[in-house]
Write a protein that holds these residues in place. Structure first.
Motif, PDB file in Angstrom:
ATOM      1  N   LYS A 120       2.399   6.756  -1.840  1.00 22.88           N
ATOM      2  CA  LYS A 120       2.498   7.318  -0.486  1.00 22.88           C
ATOM      3  C   LYS A 120       3.967   7.472  -0.089  1.00 22.88           C
TER       4      LYS A 120
ATOM      5  N   ASP B 167       0.828  -1.205   0.000  1.00 21.27           N
ATOM      6  CA  ASP B 167       0.000   0.000   0.000  1.00 21.27           C
ATOM      7  C   ASP B 167       0.865   1.260   0.000  1.00 21.27           C
TER       8      ASP B 167
ATOM      9  N   GLY C 167      -2.361  14.567   4.447  1.00 22.37           N
ATOM     10  CA  GLY C 167      -3.754  14.307   4.097  1.00 22.37           C
ATOM     11  C   GLY C 167      -3.869  13.497   2.819  1.00 22.37           C
ATOM     12  N   GLN C 168      -2.992  13.742   1.844  1.00 24.72           N
ATOM     13  CA  GLN C 168      -2.992  12.967   0.605  1.00 24.72           C
ATOM     14  C   GLN C 168      -2.610  11.505   0.874  1.00 24.72           C
ATOM     15  N   VAL C 169      -1.759  11.293   1.847  1.00 26.87           N
ATOM     16  CA  VAL C 169      -1.334   9.944   2.198  1.00 26.87           C
ATOM     17  C   VAL C 169      -2.473   9.196   2.915  1.00 26.87           C
ATOM     18  N   GLY C 170      -3.407   9.962   3.460  1.00 29.27           N
ATOM     19  CA  GLY C 170      -4.559   9.349   4.106  1.00 29.27           C
ATOM     20  C   GLY C 170      -4.498   9.343   5.615  1.00 29.27           C
ATOM     21  N   ILE C 171      -3.604  10.164   6.182  1.00 29.30           N
ATOM     22  CA  ILE C 171      -3.544  10.225   7.633  1.00 29.30           C
ATOM     23  C   ILE C 171      -3.930  11.595   8.169  1.00 29.30           C
ATOM     24  N   GLY C 172      -4.078  12.563   7.284  1.00 30.69           N
ATOM     25  CA  GLY C 172      -4.632  13.861   7.661  1.00 30.69           C
ATOM     26  C   GLY C 172      -3.949  14.548   8.810  1.00 30.69           C
TER      27      GLY C 172
END
Length: 148
Positions: free
Chosen positions: A38, A26, A141-146
């Protein structure tokens, strides 16, 4: 200056564990050939740290240094996608901890010194430091952890 530093310290303390929770697959997955994975986004943040390190230091003793970089070329040439994820995350964490230490020691009289980061007008060190943290939070945030 305290608020951006506190936010950055919080990110340095909390984000690595979140990044390391991603599987290698991922973390390394590219959504398309022209998009960063990521891992490459974190690599881009390392490159940003590198260039901002120059800005934070050189603007203290040079008159309006111009420090820009070609982000796509930096990510491609650094080949973050070929590196172990643990290395990328650890380096991101350590470099940002170092930046915190550098910024804490900038004399108050120097935070209004200017640098050219490629924008149409020069910006102060104070602005650059706050913008650096905003930029970091945007990409996290783009990585998904904001923002945490």
């Amino acid at each position: 200056m305290i608020t951006p530093l506190h936010r950055l310290q919080h990110l340095v303390d909390t984000i690595p564990a979140m990044l390391l929770a991603f599987t290698e697959e991922d973390f390394s997955h590219k959504p398309s050939p022209e998009k960063w994975s990521k891992k490459e986004i974190i690599g881009h943040l390392i490159d940003s740290a590198t260039n901002n390190h120059h800005r934070f230091v050189r603007a203290q003793f040079e008159d309006v240094p111009k420090i820009t970089y070609q982000q796509d070329n930096w990510v491609f040439s650094s080949r973050y996608s070929d590196m172990d994820s643990k290395h990328v995350v650890a380096f991101w964490q350590m470099y940002n901890q170092h930046l915190i230490e550098v910024v804490k020691r900038i004399p108050e009289a120097d935070v209004q010194r200017e640098c050219n980061n490629g924008a149409e007008s020069n910006v102060t060190l104070e602005w650059l430091i706050a913008d650096y943290v905003r930029h970091l939070e945007h990409h996290l945030g783009q990585v998904g952890i904001g923002r945490h």
